[in-house]
Design a protein around this motif. Sequence first.
Motif, PDB file in Angstrom:
ATOM      1  N   VAL A  73      33.374  -4.377  36.938  1.00 15.48           N
ATOM      2  CA  VAL A  73      33.832  -5.611  36.411  1.00 15.48           C
ATOM      3  C   VAL A  73      35.429  -5.323  36.509  1.00 15.48           C
ATOM      4  O   VAL A  73      36.149  -6.030  36.565  1.00 15.48           O
ATOM      5  CB  VAL A  73      33.466  -5.645  34.948  1.00 15.48           C
ATOM      6  CG1 VAL A  73      34.486  -6.887  34.115  1.00 15.48           C
ATOM      7  CG2 VAL A  73      32.199  -6.220  34.677  1.00 15.48           C
ATOM      8  N   GLU A  74      35.855  -4.000  36.283  1.00 12.39           N
ATOM      9  CA  GLU A  74      37.210  -3.697  35.874  1.00 12.39           C
ATOM     10  C   GLU A  74      37.741  -3.846  37.269  1.00 12.39           C
ATOM     11  O   GLU A  74      39.032  -4.596  37.445  1.00 12.39           O
ATOM     12  CB  GLU A  74      37.550  -2.154  35.774  1.00 12.39           C
ATOM     13  CG  GLU A  74      37.329  -2.002  33.859  1.00 12.39           C
ATOM     14  CD  GLU A  74      36.137  -1.698  33.817  1.00 12.39           C
ATOM     15  OE1 GLU A  74      34.878  -1.756  34.748  1.00 12.39           O
ATOM     16  OE2 GLU A  74      35.432  -1.321  32.843  1.00 12.39           O
TER      17      GLU A  74
ATOM     18  N   GLN B 264      36.837  -5.760  39.826  1.00 14.66           N
ATOM     19  CA  GLN B 264      36.838  -7.397  40.171  1.00 14.66           C
ATOM     20  C   GLN B 264      37.978  -7.967  39.352  1.00 14.66           C
ATOM     21  O   GLN B 264      38.584  -8.694  40.141  1.00 14.66           O
ATOM     22  CB  GLN B 264      35.472  -8.088  39.669  1.00 14.66           C
ATOM     23  CG  GLN B 264      34.368  -7.750  40.665  1.00 14.66           C
ATOM     24  CD  GLN B 264      33.106  -8.129  40.311  1.00 14.66           C
ATOM     25  OE1 GLN B 264      33.156  -9.357  39.954  1.00 14.66           O
ATOM     26  NE2 GLN B 264      32.126  -7.404  40.487  1.00 14.66           N
ATOM     27  N   VAL B 265      38.144  -7.827  38.186  1.00 24.41           N
ATOM     28  CA  VAL B 265      39.295  -8.301  37.506  1.00 24.41           C
ATOM     29  C   VAL B 265      40.742  -8.048  38.190  1.00 24.41           C
ATOM     30  O   VAL B 265      41.447  -8.740  38.172  1.00 24.41           O
ATOM     31  CB  VAL B 265      39.395  -7.928  35.980  1.00 24.41           C
ATOM     32  CG1 VAL B 265      40.359  -8.398  35.356  1.00 24.41           C
ATOM     33  CG2 VAL B 265      37.942  -8.627  35.427  1.00 24.41           C
TER      34      VAL B 265
ATOM     35  N   THR C 189      43.316 -10.228  39.583  1.00 22.42           N
ATOM     36  CA  THR C 189      44.791 -10.331  39.019  1.00 22.42           C
ATOM     37  C   THR C 189      45.650 -10.229  40.102  1.00 22.42           C
ATOM     38  O   THR C 189      46.612 -10.974  40.220  1.00 22.42           O
ATOM     39  CB  THR C 189      44.904  -9.354  38.080  1.00 22.42           C
ATOM     40  OG1 THR C 189      43.754  -9.531  37.034  1.00 22.42           O
ATOM     41  CG2 THR C 189      46.268  -9.315  37.350  1.00 22.42           C
TER      42      THR C 189
ATOM     43  N   LYS D 166      37.427 -17.639  37.440  1.00 20.46           N
ATOM     44  CA  LYS D 166      36.296 -16.386  37.535  1.00 20.46           C
ATOM     45  C   LYS D 166      36.662 -15.156  36.746  1.00 20.46           C
ATOM     46  O   LYS D 166      35.899 -14.523  36.225  1.00 20.46           O
ATOM     47  CB  LYS D 166      36.432 -16.095  39.069  1.00 20.46           C
ATOM     48  CG  LYS D 166      35.663 -17.312  39.820  1.00 20.46           C
ATOM     49  CD  LYS D 166      35.656 -16.796  41.307  1.00 20.46           C
ATOM     50  CE  LYS D 166      35.202 -17.687  42.204  1.00 20.46           C
ATOM     51  NZ  LYS D 166      35.228 -17.357  43.742  1.00 20.46           N
ATOM     52  N   ARG D 167      38.307 -15.209  36.615  1.00 18.72           N
ATOM     53  CA  ARG D 167      38.723 -13.831  35.986  1.00 18.72           C
ATOM     54  C   ARG D 167      38.477 -13.937  34.378  1.00 18.72           C
ATOM     55  O   ARG D 167      37.879 -13.143  33.898  1.00 18.72           O
ATOM     56  CB  ARG D 167      40.233 -13.605  36.137  1.00 18.72           C
ATOM     57  CG  ARG D 167      40.482 -12.506  35.548  1.00 18.72           C
ATOM     58  CD  ARG D 167      41.952 -12.309  35.740  1.00 18.72           C
ATOM     59  NE  ARG D 167      42.833 -13.227  34.929  1.00 18.72           N
ATOM     60  CZ  ARG D 167      44.196 -12.934  35.037  1.00 18.72           C
ATOM     61  NH1 ARG D 167      44.951 -12.350  35.731  1.00 18.72           N
ATOM     62  NH2 ARG D 167      45.013 -13.784  34.211  1.00 18.72           N
ATOM     63  N   GLN D 168      38.441 -15.159  34.053  1.00 21.31           N
ATOM     64  CA  GLN D 168      38.167 -15.427  32.402  1.00 21.31           C
ATOM     65  C   GLN D 168      36.709 -15.363  32.201  1.00 21.31           C
ATOM     66  O   GLN D 168      36.429 -14.695  31.034  1.00 21.31           O
ATOM     67  CB  GLN D 168      38.832 -16.990  32.107  1.00 21.31           C
ATOM     68  CG  GLN D 168      38.721 -17.255  30.644  1.00 21.31           C
ATOM     69  CD  GLN D 168      39.565 -16.015  30.069  1.00 21.31           C
ATOM     70  OE1 GLN D 168      40.723 -16.236  30.023  1.00 21.31           O
ATOM     71  NE2 GLN D 168      38.976 -15.431  28.820  1.00 21.31           N
TER      72      GLN D 168
ATOM     73  N   LEU E 164      34.734 -13.192  33.777  1.00 20.40           N
ATOM     74  CA  LEU E 164      34.539 -11.744  33.926  1.00 20.40           C
ATOM     75  C   LEU E 164      35.190 -11.023  32.501  1.00 20.40           C
ATOM     76  O   LEU E 164      34.294 -10.158  31.931  1.00 20.40           O
ATOM     77  CB  LEU E 164      35.039 -11.315  35.158  1.00 20.40           C
ATOM     78  CG  LEU E 164      34.443 -11.283  36.345  1.00 20.40           C
ATOM     79  CD1 LEU E 164      35.220 -10.814  37.732  1.00 20.40           C
ATOM     80  CD2 LEU E 164      32.928 -10.472  36.425  1.00 20.40           C
ATOM     81  N   LEU E 165      36.323 -11.472  32.071  1.00 23.19           N
ATOM     82  CA  LEU E 165      36.641 -10.875  31.027  1.00 23.19           C
ATOM     83  C   LEU E 165      35.951 -11.413  29.722  1.00 23.19           C
ATOM     84  O   LEU E 165      35.960 -10.293  28.613  1.00 23.19           O
ATOM     85  CB  LEU E 165      38.229 -11.411  30.711  1.00 23.19           C
ATOM     86  CG  LEU E 165      39.175 -10.936  31.776  1.00 23.19           C
ATOM     87  CD1 LEU E 165      40.503 -11.335  31.638  1.00 23.19           C
ATOM     88  CD2 LEU E 165      39.405  -9.193  31.626  1.00 23.19           C
TER      89      LEU E 165
ATOM     90  N   TYR F 196      37.297  -3.544  27.494  1.00 21.42           N
ATOM     91  CA  TYR F 196      37.972  -4.917  27.727  1.00 21.42           C
ATOM     92  C   TYR F 196      39.391  -4.764  27.170  1.00 21.42           C
ATOM     93  O   TYR F 196      40.505  -4.927  27.956  1.00 21.42           O
ATOM     94  CB  TYR F 196      37.361  -6.121  26.686  1.00 21.42           C
ATOM     95  CG  TYR F 196      37.978  -7.281  26.688  1.00 21.42           C
ATOM     96  CD1 TYR F 196      38.259  -8.181  27.444  1.00 21.42           C
ATOM     97  CD2 TYR F 196      38.896  -7.618  25.538  1.00 21.42           C
ATOM     98  CE1 TYR F 196      38.887  -9.414  27.400  1.00 21.42           C
ATOM     99  CE2 TYR F 196      39.742  -8.715  25.355  1.00 21.42           C
ATOM    100  CZ  TYR F 196      39.467  -9.619  26.262  1.00 21.42           C
ATOM    101  OH  TYR F 196      40.277 -10.667  26.226  1.00 21.42           O
TER     102      TYR F 196
ATOM    103  N   ILE G 123      42.983  -5.151  29.790  1.00 20.04           N
ATOM    104  CA  ILE G 123      43.885  -5.949  29.331  1.00 20.04           C
ATOM    105  C   ILE G 123      45.295  -5.249  29.155  1.00 20.04           C
ATOM    106  O   ILE G 123      46.197  -5.908  29.640  1.00 20.04           O
ATOM    107  CB  ILE G 123      43.662  -7.037  28.347  1.00 20.04           C
ATOM    108  CG1 ILE G 123      43.430  -6.653  27.038  1.00 20.04           C
ATOM    109  CG2 ILE G 123      42.192  -7.789  28.804  1.00 20.04           C
ATOM    110  CD1 ILE G 123      43.303  -7.702  26.091  1.00 20.04           C
TER     111      ILE G 123
END
Length: 89
Positions: A21-22, A24-25, A29, A58-60, A62-63, A74, A78
Amino acid sequence: MVKNSFISAIRQEKEKNCGSVEFQVFSFTDKIRGLTLHLELHKRDFLSRRGLRKILGKRQRLLDYLSKKNRVRYKKLISQLGIRESKTR
């Protein structure tokens, strides 16, 4: 902006775990920042603006997922990326 050490650490981990996930985010970004710079120059590029909105969504998502599963990861992500925490609904 993204810290250089974090960027290098994420890129080194790419071979190991590019589905995290990290990562991908981080990649979303990176794309968001690139599209934002593009849209500052080309204000009437509506297709790129639509693509930016899709990537933001998509990013939201995943977050939100990461926030529910592991709040510590998380918060760390951020803070490293320098993005705002999402508003709760």
